[in-house]
Design a protein around this motif. Structure first.
Motif, PDB file in Angstrom:
ATOM      1  N   TYR A   1       0.819  -1.225   0.000  1.00 46.12           N
ATOM      2  CA  TYR A   1       0.000   0.000   0.000  1.00 46.12           C
ATOM      3  C   TYR A   1       0.850   1.272   0.000  1.00 46.12           C
ATOM      4  CZ  TYR A   1      -4.576  -2.153   1.148  1.00 46.12           C
ATOM      5  OH  TYR A   1      -5.746  -2.858   1.134  1.00 46.12           O
ATOM      6  N   GLU A   2       1.934   1.230   0.798  1.00 46.19           N
ATOM      7  CA  GLU A   2       2.596   2.494   1.131  1.00 46.19           C
ATOM      8  C   GLU A   2       3.830   2.735   0.265  1.00 46.19           C
ATOM      9  OE1 GLU A   2       3.104   1.931   5.346  1.00 46.19           O
ATOM     10  OE2 GLU A   2       1.007   2.410   5.766  1.00 46.19           O
ATOM     11  N   GLY A   3       4.362   3.936   0.347  1.00 40.94           N
ATOM     12  CA  GLY A   3       5.591   4.258  -0.389  1.00 40.94           C
ATOM     13  C   GLY A   3       5.310   4.727  -1.802  1.00 40.94           C
ATOM     14  N   GLU A   4       6.378   5.179  -2.438  1.00 44.73           N
ATOM     15  CA  GLU A   4       6.250   5.816  -3.767  1.00 44.73           C
ATOM     16  C   GLU A   4       5.642   4.914  -4.826  1.00 44.73           C
ATOM     17  OE1 GLU A   4       9.862   7.461  -5.262  1.00 44.73           O
ATOM     18  OE2 GLU A   4      10.074   8.807  -3.535  1.00 44.73           O
ATOM     19  N   GLY A   5       6.028   3.645  -4.780  1.00 49.47           N
ATOM     20  CA  GLY A   5       5.514   2.735  -5.808  1.00 49.47           C
ATOM     21  C   GLY A   5       4.265   2.004  -5.379  1.00 49.47           C
ATOM     22  N   GLY A   6       3.681   2.389  -4.245  1.00 51.05           N
ATOM     23  CA  GLY A   6       2.607   1.608  -3.647  1.00 51.05           C
ATOM     24  C   GLY A   6       1.215   1.890  -4.196  1.00 51.05           C
ATOM     25  N   LEU A   7       0.302   1.045  -3.797  1.00 50.54           N
ATOM     26  CA  LEU A   7      -1.096   1.135  -4.238  1.00 50.54           C
ATOM     27  C   LEU A   7      -1.696   2.512  -3.988  1.00 50.54           C
ATOM     28  CD1 LEU A   7      -3.720  -1.532  -3.117  1.00 50.54           C
ATOM     29  CD2 LEU A   7      -4.281   0.866  -3.220  1.00 50.54           C
ATOM     30  N   LEU A   8      -1.492   3.042  -2.763  1.00 51.93           N
ATOM     31  CA  LEU A   8      -2.169   4.298  -2.408  1.00 51.93           C
ATOM     32  C   LEU A   8      -1.671   5.476  -3.246  1.00 51.93           C
ATOM     33  CD1 LEU A   8      -2.323   3.736   1.442  1.00 51.93           C
ATOM     34  CD2 LEU A   8      -4.301   3.896  -0.108  1.00 51.93           C
ATOM     35  N   ALA A   9      -0.430   5.378  -3.707  1.00 51.27           N
ATOM     36  CA  ALA A   9       0.121   6.467  -4.527  1.00 51.27           C
ATOM     37  C   ALA A   9      -0.398   6.405  -5.967  1.00 51.27           C
ATOM     38  CB  ALA A   9       1.648   6.403  -4.516  1.00 51.27           C
ATOM     39  N   HIS A  10      -0.884   5.250  -6.391  1.00 49.43           N
ATOM     40  CA  HIS A  10      -1.210   5.095  -7.817  1.00 49.43           C
ATOM     41  C   HIS A  10      -2.657   4.710  -8.111  1.00 49.43           C
ATOM     42  CE1 HIS A  10       2.969   5.592  -9.029  1.00 49.43           C
ATOM     43  NE2 HIS A  10       3.258   4.951  -7.917  1.00 49.43           N
ATOM     44  N   VAL A  11      -3.407   4.346  -7.051  1.00 51.98           N
ATOM     45  CA  VAL A  11      -4.787   3.923  -7.279  1.00 51.98           C
ATOM     46  C   VAL A  11      -5.604   5.103  -7.827  1.00 51.98           C
ATOM     47  CG1 VAL A  11      -5.521   4.454  -4.894  1.00 51.98           C
ATOM     48  CG2 VAL A  11      -6.716   2.660  -6.195  1.00 51.98           C
ATOM     49  N   ALA A  12      -6.544   4.782  -8.705  1.00 49.15           N
ATOM     50  CA  ALA A  12      -7.383   5.841  -9.280  1.00 49.15           C
ATOM     51  C   ALA A  12      -8.261   6.448  -8.192  1.00 49.15           C
ATOM     52  CB  ALA A  12      -8.265   5.246 -10.378  1.00 49.15           C
ATOM     53  N   PRO A  13      -8.403   7.785  -8.170  1.00 46.08           N
ATOM     54  CA  PRO A  13      -9.296   8.402  -7.185  1.00 46.08           C
ATOM     55  C   PRO A  13     -10.694   7.794  -7.318  1.00 46.08           C
ATOM     56  CG  PRO A  13      -8.079  10.061  -8.403  1.00 46.08           C
ATOM     57  CD  PRO A  13      -7.791   8.758  -9.070  1.00 46.08           C
ATOM     58  N   GLU A  14     -11.300   7.495  -6.166  1.00 46.17           N
ATOM     59  CA  GLU A  14     -12.652   6.932  -6.088  1.00 46.17           C
ATOM     60  C   GLU A  14     -12.752   5.482  -6.525  1.00 46.17           C
ATOM     61  OE1 GLU A  14     -15.621   9.667  -7.478  1.00 46.17           O
ATOM     62  OE2 GLU A  14     -14.642  11.337  -6.467  1.00 46.17           O
ATOM     63  N   ALA A  15     -11.614   4.841  -6.746  1.00 43.83           N
ATOM     64  CA  ALA A  15     -11.661   3.390  -6.931  1.00 43.83           C
ATOM     65  C   ALA A  15     -12.071   2.755  -5.594  1.00 43.83           C
ATOM     66  CB  ALA A  15     -10.288   2.874  -7.346  1.00 43.83           C
ATOM     67  N   THR A  16     -12.466   1.490  -5.636  1.00 43.36           N
ATOM     68  CA  THR A  16     -12.783   0.754  -4.404  1.00 43.36           C
ATOM     69  C   THR A  16     -11.763  -0.370  -4.247  1.00 43.36           C
ATOM     70  OG1 THR A  16     -15.123   1.239  -4.649  1.00 43.36           O
ATOM     71  CG2 THR A  16     -14.556  -0.598  -3.193  1.00 43.36           C
ATOM     72  N   VAL A  17     -11.236  -0.518  -3.027  1.00 43.52           N
ATOM     73  CA  VAL A  17     -10.257  -1.572  -2.745  1.00 43.52           C
ATOM     74  C   VAL A  17     -10.929  -2.669  -1.919  1.00 43.52           C
ATOM     75  CG1 VAL A  17      -8.080  -2.120  -1.583  1.00 43.52           C
ATOM     76  CG2 VAL A  17      -8.308   0.042  -2.836  1.00 43.52           C
ATOM     77  N   ILE A  18     -10.753  -3.890  -2.370  1.00 44.14           N
ATOM     78  CA  ILE A  18     -11.260  -5.079  -1.659  1.00 44.14           C
ATOM     79  C   ILE A  18     -10.041  -5.815  -1.131  1.00 44.14           C
ATOM     80  CG2 ILE A  18     -12.371  -7.331  -1.973  1.00 44.14           C
ATOM     81  CD1 ILE A  18     -13.802  -6.154  -4.460  1.00 44.14           C
ATOM     82  N   ASP A  19      -9.863  -5.848   0.182  1.00 45.41           N
ATOM     83  CA  ASP A  19      -8.655  -6.490   0.724  1.00 45.41           C
ATOM     84  C   ASP A  19      -9.026  -7.771   1.473  1.00 45.41           C
ATOM     85  OD1 ASP A  19      -6.259  -7.237   1.880  1.00 45.41           O
ATOM     86  OD2 ASP A  19      -5.594  -5.169   2.150  1.00 45.41           O
ATOM     87  N   ALA A  20      -8.618  -8.906   0.913  1.00 45.18           N
ATOM     88  CA  ALA A  20      -8.973 -10.220   1.483  1.00 45.18           C
ATOM     89  C   ALA A  20      -7.890 -10.768   2.414  1.00 45.18           C
ATOM     90  CB  ALA A  20      -9.243 -11.211   0.349  1.00 45.18           C
TER      91      ALA A  20
END
Ligand code: NAP
Length: 292
Positions: free
Chosen positions: A74-93
Motif C-alpha cells: 500500500y505504502e511508499g512511492e511505488g505503492g497502491l495508495l500512490a497510484h490507485v485511481a481516485p474513487e476506486a474501491t479496494v477489496i482487501d482479502a
C-alpha cells in the motif's frame, strides 16, 4: 464486466483470480515474485509493477500474507495508495490486524478510495471453486457496489459493519480454527496411541454432533501422514499472534489461544512452517511417542 487489478497471487489469490476471470471481468494481476500461472489464469494481463496494475482501475483486490506485506504494497512511492485511481474501491482479502485495517482505510479515505476489509473463510479448494465465505467491513455503499464482484468468488458474503469489522470477524473465526486444529491433534494422538482403528475413528467423527468440517476434512489427511500446504502453518502462527494482539487490546483473556500460538511457534521452529497448518499434528504425534 469490471476492470479489476488483483495483487497477490498466492494460494488464495490465484483461485480468486480464476473466478473473476470466469465471471467475465477484465483482470490485471501483479505479484511480488514472478510465478508460473495455471492455464485457467491465462486470460489475465500480467503487470510488472503495482502502479501499472492499479492505474485507472475502478476496483483493486488484494490477498497478501498479512500486515507487513500490506504495508509494503500500500505504502511508499511505488505503492497502491500512490497510484490507485481516485474513487476506486479496494477489496482487501488479507487476514490481518484490525488496527492496520483501520489505518489503511484512513489512508485510502484521503484519496476518496474506500478500502474494504474482506477476509475469507475456506481454503485452497474453496478459493479455486469460488466457494469462499467473505466477512466484510467498511462503508455500506462501497460494500454494496462491489458485492456482485465478491459473489463471483463466494459461497456466502457477509457484511459485518464499519471498517475493521471483517478483520475482527476473521480473527474470531480463526481462534476456533486454531483451537480445533490443536484439539484434533491431541484427540488423534490419543486414539492412535491406544490402538483405535483410524478408519473407525474417522467413521465416528464423520457423524458425531461435536464434529466439524475441519475435523472431517483434516482428520483423515493427518492420519494418512498428508500435510501438503493448503494453508501454510507459518500463516496459522501469524494469525495466532494476531489473535493474541487483538484480544489483549480488547481486554479479553484468551489463555487457550495463547498456548496454542506457542504450539504453532514450536512447529515453525521445528521447520514445519511451509507444510499445512495441520502439520501441528506431526509435533503432537511425536510428543505422544508415535511415528509420523
Ligand atoms: P500465500 O500463498 O503465502 O500467498 C501470500 C501472497 O502475499 C503472495 O502473493 C506473496 O507474494 C504476497 N506477499 C507476501 N509478502 C509480500 C510483500 N512483502 N510484498 C508483496 N507481496 C507479498 O498465502 P495464501 O494462503 O494465499 O494466504 C493469503 C491470505 O489469505 C493470508 O492473509 C492468509 O492468512 C489468508 N487465508 C488463507 C487461507 C488458506 O487456506 N490458504 C484461508 C483463509 C485466509 P510472493 O509470491 O512474492 O511471496
Amino acid at each position: 464486466m469490471t476492470e479489476i487489478a488483483f495483487l497477490g497471487l498466492g494460494i488464495m489469490g490465484r483461485g480468486m483470480v480464476r473466478n473473476l476471470l470466469k465471471a467475465g471481468h477484465d483482470v490485471t494481476v501483479w505479484n511480488r515474485s514472478s510465478r508460473a500461472l495455471e492455464d485457467d489464469l491465462a486470460g489475465a494481463t500480467v503487470a510488472a509493477t503495482i502502479a501499472e496494475a492499479v492505474a485507472g482501475k475502478p476496483v483493486v483486490a488484494l490477498c497478501l500474507t498479512g500486515p507487513d506485506a500490506q504495508r509494503e504494497v500500500y505504502e511508499g512511492e511505488g505503492g497502491l495508495l500512490a497510484h490507485v485511481a481516485p474513487e476506486a474501491t479496494v477489496i482487501d482479502a488479507t487476514t490481518t490486524d484490525p488496527e492496520v485495517t483501520v489505518d489503511l482505510f484512513a489512508q485510502g479515505q484521503s484519496r476518496a478510495v474506500p478500502v474494504l476489509d474482506c477476509p475469507v473463510f475456506g481454503s485452497k479448494g474453496e478459493a479455486w471453486e469460488g466457494r469462499l465465505d467473505f466477512v466484510c467491513g467498511g462503508p455500506p455503499a462501497a460494500f454494496d457496489s462491489v458485492k456482485p464482484i465478491l459473489e463471483t468468488m463466494a459461497a456466502t458474503v457477509h457484511y459485518l459493519g464499519p471498517t475493521g469489522s471483517g478483520a475482527r470477524m476473521k480473527l474470531v473465526g480463526n481462534l476456533l480454527v486454531a483451537a480445533q486444529m490443536a484439539s484434533l491433534g491431541e484427540a488423534l494422538s490419543l486414539a492412535r496411541k491406544t490402538g483405535l482403528n483410524p478408519d473407525a475413528v474417522m467413521g465416528v467423527l464423520d457423524v458425531t454432533d461435536f464434529s466439524s468440517g475441519l475435523i472431517r476434512g483434516v482428520g483423515r489427511a493427518s492420519l494418512g501422514g498428508a500435510f501438503e500446504p493448503f494453508f501454510y502453518l507459518k500463516h496459522m502462527l501469524k494469525d495466532a499472534r494476531l489473535i493474541g494482539t487483538f484480544a489483549k487490546a480488547s481486554g479479553v483473556p484468551v489463555p487457550n489461544a495463547g498456548q496454542i500460538a506457542e504450539f504453532y511457534q514450536t512447529a515453525v521452529n521445528r521447520g514445519l512452517g511451509d507444510l499445512n497448518a495441520s502439520a501441528l499434528h506431526k509435533l503432537q504425534f511425536e510428543a505422544a511417542g508415535l511415528e509420523d
